[in-house]
Design a protein around this motif. Structure first.
Motif, PDB file in Angstrom:
ATOM      1  N   ASP A  25      -5.553   2.140   6.142  1.00 39.91           N
ATOM      2  CA  ASP A  25      -4.577   2.523   5.117  1.00 39.91           C
ATOM      3  C   ASP A  25      -5.180   2.434   3.724  1.00 39.91           C
ATOM      4  OD1 ASP A  25      -2.682   2.998   7.034  1.00 39.91           O
ATOM      5  OD2 ASP A  25      -1.560   1.138   6.705  1.00 39.91           O
ATOM      6  N   ALA A  26      -5.938   1.371   3.481  1.00 42.09           N
ATOM      7  CA  ALA A  26      -6.544   1.200   2.163  1.00 42.09           C
ATOM      8  C   ALA A  26      -7.567   2.290   1.880  1.00 42.09           C
ATOM      9  CB  ALA A  26      -7.206  -0.178   2.068  1.00 42.09           C
TER      10      ALA A  26
ATOM     11  N   LEU B 102     -14.626   0.492  -1.302  1.00 41.49           N
ATOM     12  CA  LEU B 102     -13.619  -0.569  -1.258  1.00 41.49           C
ATOM     13  C   LEU B 102     -14.234  -1.915  -0.900  1.00 41.49           C
ATOM     14  CD1 LEU B 102     -10.316   0.684   0.399  1.00 41.49           C
ATOM     15  CD2 LEU B 102     -10.577  -0.549  -1.762  1.00 41.49           C
TER      16      LEU B 102
ATOM     17  N   LEU C  91      -8.452  -4.292  -3.799  1.00 43.20           N
ATOM     18  CA  LEU C  91      -7.822  -4.864  -2.621  1.00 43.20           C
ATOM     19  C   LEU C  91      -7.881  -6.389  -2.669  1.00 43.20           C
ATOM     20  CD1 LEU C  91      -6.412  -3.791  -0.102  1.00 43.20           C
ATOM     21  CD2 LEU C  91      -8.611  -3.864   1.098  1.00 43.20           C
TER      22      LEU C  91
ATOM     23  N   LEU D 118       0.821  -1.206   0.000  1.00 40.08           N
ATOM     24  CA  LEU D 118       0.000   0.000   0.000  1.00 40.08           C
ATOM     25  C   LEU D 118       0.859   1.262   0.000  1.00 40.08           C
ATOM     26  CD1 LEU D 118      -2.882  -1.031   2.442  1.00 40.08           C
ATOM     27  CD2 LEU D 118      -2.877  -1.046  -0.061  1.00 40.08           C
TER      28      LEU D 118
ATOM     29  N   THR E 254      -3.601  -4.887  -5.103  1.00 39.04           N
ATOM     30  CA  THR E 254      -2.719  -5.762  -4.340  1.00 39.04           C
ATOM     31  C   THR E 254      -3.030  -7.208  -4.685  1.00 39.04           C
ATOM     32  OG1 THR E 254      -4.275  -5.803  -2.456  1.00 39.04           O
ATOM     33  CG2 THR E 254      -2.536  -4.136  -2.430  1.00 39.04           C
TER      34      THR E 254
ATOM     35  N   LEU F 197      -8.338   1.874  -6.125  1.00 37.66           N
ATOM     36  CA  LEU F 197      -7.702   0.749  -5.450  1.00 37.66           C
ATOM     37  C   LEU F 197      -8.541  -0.513  -5.566  1.00 37.66           C
ATOM     38  CD1 LEU F 197      -5.422  -0.350  -3.659  1.00 37.66           C
ATOM     39  CD2 LEU F 197      -6.752   0.400  -1.664  1.00 37.66           C
TER      40      LEU F 197
ATOM     41  N   ASP G 241      -7.332   4.849  -1.158  1.00 41.64           N
ATOM     42  CA  ASP G 241      -8.394   4.870  -2.158  1.00 41.64           C
ATOM     43  C   ASP G 241      -8.898   6.293  -2.404  1.00 41.64           C
ATOM     44  OD1 ASP G 241      -9.995   3.263  -3.940  1.00 41.64           O
ATOM     45  OD2 ASP G 241     -11.707   3.699  -2.652  1.00 41.64           O
TER      46      ASP G 241
END
Length: 339
Positions: free
Chosen positions: A90-91, A159, A104, A57, A74, A102, A95
């Motif tokens: 964090d994601a 997300l 994931l 990330l 990822t 993003l 994003d």
């Protein structure tokens, strides 16, 4: 090929870490200029020969600032080795910074020896992964995190609809489908005992079938197929570089169940599911990959060939300009993504 098309890097260049990361950035920037749809990075701890990126990330955040349109994913984050709430936080920040780009991807795997450094027994990885995935998903959809006042900021609702699960098995695919997540298929898998020449499609079709059967009614399938692909104008150069990389990796591959000879390049290429050659040659090979034809997303990587950086860049260019168009893919327009 109507699937969304991307690149995937394990960041394994023969170079110091800073140069490895610069090379990965250059590859992703080139992929975006060529109109490819996505770029994926893997997470590996401690062993630079296995994978050069413990913090995906962080790198993707850097890439988000240097790109405008390409989706950043990822493949995978090893979730048992992470605090799932921190991954969600964090994601979610990444994003927002990336404009909703993003993807994931998560998995329970990882190098077995890495687990002890995080105070875990590798035998417990599936149980820990399931618990962490539940908590991460709850955080992303706005669930209370130990206290009604604890909710993810920034929110991660978008997300939550872009989670992917990596698996080798039909059982794992069924779980991913039932959750409405995307399914991530490996670039290669060990063959069943007694059938070393089974095709990757033969192995992966039952996995895809289980995923599709488990999807909730009305859910849109998301199937990401990763494939090893190295393209060069010169067939002999492609094979020389493939032999150097694949024979170097053969020992590790044999250790996880691949039946590989020590001196037959054609067999090693076939049994590692590596597509190597000129644009015309790899178009023919890809067209025969019936599992690939069922994917909604495809990511091409050069691992375990791992050629020099200049050859990787040229391979990406040939994929985007010659291979993919011959299979019906058209480049995406350059435009900034939005939430």
């Amino acid at each position: 090929m109507t699937a969304r098309l991307g690149i995937f890097t394990r960041i394994l260049d023969d170079a110091p870490p800073a140069q490895r990361y610069r090379n990965a950035v250059e590859q992703v920037q080139l992929a975006e200029r060529l109109g490819l749809d996505s770029a994926w990075v893997a997470q590996h701890h401690f062993d630079g020969d296995e994978g050069g990126l413990p913090s995906p990330l962080v790198l993707l955040s850097h890439l988000a600032a240097l790109t405008e349109r390409i989706r950043l994913g990822t493949a995978i984050i090893t979730l048992p080795l992470e605090n799932p709430v921190r991954v969600a936080e964090d994601a979610a920040v990444l994003d927002v910074l990336a404009g909703g780009r993003l993807e994931l991807g998560l998995g329970s795997g990882g190098t077995p020896k890495s687990f002890s450094a995080f105070g875990l027994d590798v035998a417990d990885k599936h149980t820990v992964h399931a618990a962490n995935l539940d908590l991460l998903r709850d955080a992303l959809v706005g669930g209370d995190l130990g206290d009604p006042r604890n909710q993810l900021y920034p929110p991660g609702h978008g997300l939550a609809r872009r989670l992917w699960q990596a698996t080798f098995s039909a059982a794992g695919a069924e779980r991913a489908g039932a959750a409405g997540d995307g399914l991530m298929l490996s670039r290669t898998q060990p063959r069943p005992a007694g059938d070393p020449d089974a095709t990757l499609s033969e192995i992966q079709h039952p996995v895809i079938d289980a995923y599709l059967a488990a999807l909730p009614a009305g859910a849109e399938p998301r199937i990401l197929a990763s494939r090893t692909l190295f393209v060069a104008e010169d067939r002999q150069r492609a094979r020389v570089l493939a032999g150097a990389g694949l024979f170097r990796a053969a020992g590790k591959l044999r250790a996880i169940g691949h039946d590989l000879p020590v001196d037959d390049l054609d067999t090693v290429i076939r049994r590692t599911d590596s597509y190597v050659g000129t644009p015309d040659e790899v178009v023919e090979l890809l067209a025969a990959d019936t599992a690939l034809a069922r994917a909604t997303d495809v990511s091409f990587q050069v691992h375990s060939i791992d050629p020099p950086h200049e050859d990787v860049l040229r391979s990406i260019e040939l994929i985007a300009t010659e291979v993919a168009p011959a299979m019906g893919w058209t480049p995406a327009p350059l435009a900034t993504a939005t939430l």
